[in-house]
Design a protein around this motif. Structure first.
Motif: not given
Length: 273
Positions: A48-67
């Motif tokens: 539970d202390r680790f959260l893996p997230i699939r993220l394309d950093i070049t996609d601004r909306n994807d970055a907002i979702r991940a944060i």
């Protein structure tokens, strides 16, 4: 108290090394990658202390979702480490248009989008620390690495301005500037341009340059204590070299720059009008 750290590009290299060190000491870590298969071992060990997230950093909306996903999972966000990025090797004339656009999308825009996504959360909290992985090559240039240099010079500029903008909001910014390390920077993750014979001498020069010789590369695991100390600092620096080359060579490079500016200062002042 355990911190919550968000790290991009965490499936290998510095990112994975730092993520595991933080988890080992009891912090919460959200780790991103385009391919989260490389994070499965950490997920299995740290639960539970680790959260893996699939993220394309070049996609601004994807970055907002991940944060936002990180904030929802852990309830806060203490540190953002913009580690994702890669290198392009090639003389300025050699590099392909698409390769240039792609590396700017990742190294510059990706860093910007994640930073922009994190700032509203950090502002609302009234505290936070953004750590941007720059390079000694954001301070001075090397032949056939000019495009990579350009991306890191850009990260330096935007982050220095950002630090001034958010200092009154309780948010710290640090540019981490490693010299060469034994990671995959020049390996599988790198883009190599087609060569033009006229620049073969410049390529030869690169690998005979201080910092690029086989014995000059640092050990990635040796960076862990520095990163932990940086994260725990109440007053972190704006810039931090990693390795034994950065400060030594930068002193010489900037001494040369200052000498040139001094020699041409009369011309510069006259141009003021």
């Amino acid at each position: 108290m355990a911190k919550t750290i968000f790290i991009t590009g965490a499936s290998k290299g510095f990112g994975k090394l730092w993520a595991e060190a933080l988890l080992q000491r009891g912090d919460n870590v959200a780790a991103t990658s385009r391919d989260i298969n490389g994070l499965k071992d950490l997920a299995d060990r740290y639960g539970d202390r680790f959260l893996p997230i699939r993220l394309d950093i070049t996609d601004r909306n994807d970055a907002i979702r991940a944060i936002n996903q990180t904030k929802e999972r852990f309830g806060k966000l203490d540190v953002v480490i913009n580690n994702a990025g890669y290198g392009v090797f090639g003389a300025i004339e050699e590099v392909k248009e698409q390769d240039v656009k792609d590396v700017f999308e990742a190294n510059v825009y990706g860093t910007l989008w994640v930073t922009q996504a994190a700032l509203p959360v950090l502002r609302e909290q009234g505290h936070g620390h953004i750590i941007q992985l720059s390079s000694v090559l954001g301070i001075w240039s090397l032949p056939t690495l000019g495009i990579y240099n350009a991306t890191k010079f850009a990260v330096e500029g935007l982050s220095e301005a950002l630090a001034s903008e958010v200092s009154s909001l309780g948010i710290h910014v640090t540019l981490v500037e490693p010299n060469g390390y034994m990671t995959e920077f020049g390996g599988k993750s790198a883009v190599l341009s087609e060569t033009i014979e006229a620049y073969d001498a410049a390529r030869t020069e690169l690998f005979q340059t201080e910092g690029m010789l086989p014995g000059d590369y640092g050990k990635p695991e040796a960076t862990v204590p520095a990163i932990l100390k940086l994260i725990d600092s109440q007053n972190p620096p704006l810039r931090l070299f990693l390795g034994n080359l950065g400060y030594r060579k930068t002193q010489r490079v900037y001494a040369d720059k200052l000498q040139t500016w001094k020699e041409w200062d009369e011309v510069a002042v006259a141009a003021h009008g």
